[in-house]
Design an enzyme around this catalytic site. Structure first.
Site, PDB file in Angstrom:
ATOM      1  N   THR A 206       0.844  -1.191   0.000  1.00 50.35           N
ATOM      2  CA  THR A 206       0.000   0.000   0.000  1.00 50.35           C
ATOM      3  C   THR A 206       0.880   1.241   0.000  1.00 50.35           C
ATOM      4  OG1 THR A 206      -0.107   0.089   2.417  1.00 50.35           O
ATOM      5  CG2 THR A 206      -1.796  -1.212   1.283  1.00 50.35           C
ATOM      6  N   GLU A 297      -5.534  -4.627  -1.731  1.00 50.43           N
ATOM      7  CA  GLU A 297      -5.801  -5.842  -0.957  1.00 50.43           C
ATOM      8  C   GLU A 297      -6.770  -6.807  -1.645  1.00 50.43           C
ATOM      9  OE1 GLU A 297      -4.663  -2.626   2.012  1.00 50.43           O
ATOM     10  OE2 GLU A 297      -5.861  -2.765   0.194  1.00 50.43           O
ATOM     11  N   LYS A 406     -18.569  15.937   8.001  1.00 54.42           N
ATOM     12  CA  LYS A 406     -19.684  16.053   8.950  1.00 54.42           C
ATOM     13  C   LYS A 406     -20.217  17.476   8.856  1.00 54.42           C
ATOM     14  CE  LYS A 406     -22.004  13.954  12.303  1.00 54.42           C
ATOM     15  NZ  LYS A 406     -21.333  13.580  13.546  1.00 54.42           N
ATOM     16  N   TRP A 411     -23.539  13.025   7.541  1.00 55.59           N
ATOM     17  CA  TRP A 411     -22.312  12.634   6.837  1.00 55.59           C
ATOM     18  C   TRP A 411     -22.501  12.911   5.353  1.00 55.59           C
ATOM     19  CZ3 TRP A 411     -18.098  12.047   9.429  1.00 55.59           C
ATOM     20  CH2 TRP A 411     -18.126  11.528  10.736  1.00 55.59           C
TER      21      TRP A 411
END
Length: 493
Positions: A206, A297, A406, A411
């Protein structure tokens, strides 16, 4: 690699029930070299096309590729590389990278891919953490490796990939071998071994945005099944030509002669394609963008967005809205969306949770990493992506949890905000930075042909989406600014 530590890392896998013994050839291992062997034997005349360093095209057939790959396999063995050894590669997507990709894994070694865009300290970490013994590197990237070369304790040598004449390259890397000279010394005969399909064939780390890079080691079985699944889901046959490229909508529009794009399908991953981009390609001649989702992944395919036959009757506008989603998980994977307590949220297309995934090509543990406990649960990889699933099974990634905004107790997805702004006809490149400002989010961008602040129309366009997302219906403040793009091609946040 430490086999015992990897076994402990995999103890989170679910219990396996043993049934009646089959009579299938289950001992015949799934190996990556199988694909090239088959292509070279039965489609020897088919071409592989790539580009050289100078931009000129390079063409050779599957037969010719296999001949060179066999020479490379012999060269690797002569260098002392064997099963389980890690071989690093820093090279662009050329025919030589392809040869290394196949030959290194074909002898049972592991190809470790190095990202040229990460910081030097992260690059050194990846090389040392993976235990790389030998590195193949393009001449163009040598300056990226030289500053950390004296910190690479296990590296025994370097293979330089170049079109220059031997002796023309000056470097402090040592010892150095010329890639083409290595091949020139070898015979094009090699008896490929059968490798345990659970052995790693390649590794990818990563980017290291949250600490040291984390290593996923893909098995032969993993990538074999992934390749077959990708071909099935994207309907790839022997009649197709595949190419990796970047979006070129404006360039294609500018061509004096229009190209026939009949049958062209574009699979798009990484940054979510905007609706404006997808509609633009559709208008060019029926080009279909297939929205997909994945990660390092996941090898990478998790979902693909196709219209289910049962939804054929919905309106065209509803179809476009559906194409904005990442799609339906491909067969073979198990996924769920969970809340902060790990409880699965309803598939209502509204309730946001974290996406968890497991399956035969999903990373089950990072190699030798203390963060495994926080990254995996009950065999699932915790993606860190916030999203929803609707009643038809379509997944919609809202954001990375760390990028959610937020505002007014709600959200808001920065991805959806970005795409809504991009859809405005007066907008050019933007930079998006959520900032605390009276409970709102500040985004900056540039209006085409002017340095003036955005008009109210620009602030409230995109079918009222921005107004809807701002609690109370107020306007979001915008600051004009030409912004950079991130390493993955998306707009920087």
């Amino acid at each position: 690699m430490n086999r015992r530590s990897n076994q402990k890392e995999r103890e989170i896998a679910p219990e396996i029930v043993k049934g009646f013994q089959s009579t299938s050839g289950d001992d015949f291992q799934l190996n990556t070299i199988t694909f090239l062997k088959n292509a070279a034997q039965y489609y020897p005349e088919v071409e592989i096309v790539s580009r050289n360093f100078d931009g000129s095209p390079f063409r050779y057939t599957y037969h010719a590729a296999h001949q060179r790959v066999k020479k490379l396999a012999n060269a690797l063995k002569r260098l002392g590389i064997g099963p389980g050894d890690r071989v690093g590669v820093m090279e662009w997507n050329t025919h030589r990278f392809y040869e290394l990709y196949v030959a290194v894994s074909g002898i049972g070694a592991v190809l470790v891919q190095f990202n040229p865009r990460i910081a030097s300290v992260d690059r050194a970490y990846v090389i040392n953490h993976s235990g790389v013994r030998f590195i193949f590197i393009t001449e163009l990237m040598i300056p990226l490796l030289e500053p950390v070369a004296n910190t690479l304790g296990r590296v025994e040598g370097y293979g330089v990939i170049t079109d220059s004449q031997p002796g023309q390259i000056t470097t402090n890397l040592h010892p150095v071998h010329d890639y083409e000279q290595l091949l020139a010394k070898e015979m094009a005969e090699f008896d490929w071994p059968m490798i345990d399909e659970t052995s790693a064939f390649s590794a990818c780390y990563t980017s290291g945005t949250t600490g040291n890079p984390k290593g996923g080691y893909y098995s032969h079985r993993c990538i074999y099944l992934h390749a077959m699944t990708a071909a099935a889901n994207f309907s790839v046959t022997m009649n197709d030509v595949m190419m990796q490229t970047v979006p070129m909508l404006e360039y294609i529009r500018s061509l004096p002669e229009k190209t026939d794009f009949t049958g062209l399908r574009m699979a798009s991953g990484a940054t979510e394609p905007s609706l404006a981009l997808m509609k633009g390609f559709q208008e060019l001649g029926g080009i279909e963008i297939i929205h997909a989702y994945g990660a390092t992944e996941t090898a990478p395919i998790v979902t693909a967005n196709f219209l289910k036959p049962s939804l054929a009757g919905i309106s065209q506008e509803e179809k476009w809205e559906l194409k904005k989603k990442q799609g339906i998980p491909v067969a073979g994977l198990d996924f769920k969306v969970v809340d902060m307590k790990g409880k699965e949220v309803p598939h209502d297309g509204v309730t946001v949770g974290e996406l968890l995934i497991r399956g035969p090509w999903i990373t089950a543990a990072y190699h030798n990493d203390p963060r495994n406990a926080e990254s995996f649960v009950d065999g699932y990889w915790k993606s860190g992506d916030a999203g929803t699933a609707d009643r038809n099974g379509y997944l919609k990634i809202s954001d990375r949890f760390k990028d959610l905004i937020k505002s007014g107790g709600e959200w808001i997805s920065s991805i959806d905000l970005e795409n809504a702004i991009m859809a405005h006809p007066e907008m050019t490149a933007k930079s998006f930075t959520p900032t605390a400002f009276s409970g709102a989010a500040i985004f900056s961008g540039s209006v085409r042909g002017t340095a003036s602040p955005f008009t109210n129309g620009a602030r409230t366009s995109s079918s009222g989406w921005l107004q809807h997302q701002r609690p109370g219906g107020g306007k979001l403040p915008f600051l004009p600014q030409q912004g950079p793009r991130g390493g993955g091609g998306g707009h920087a946040r």
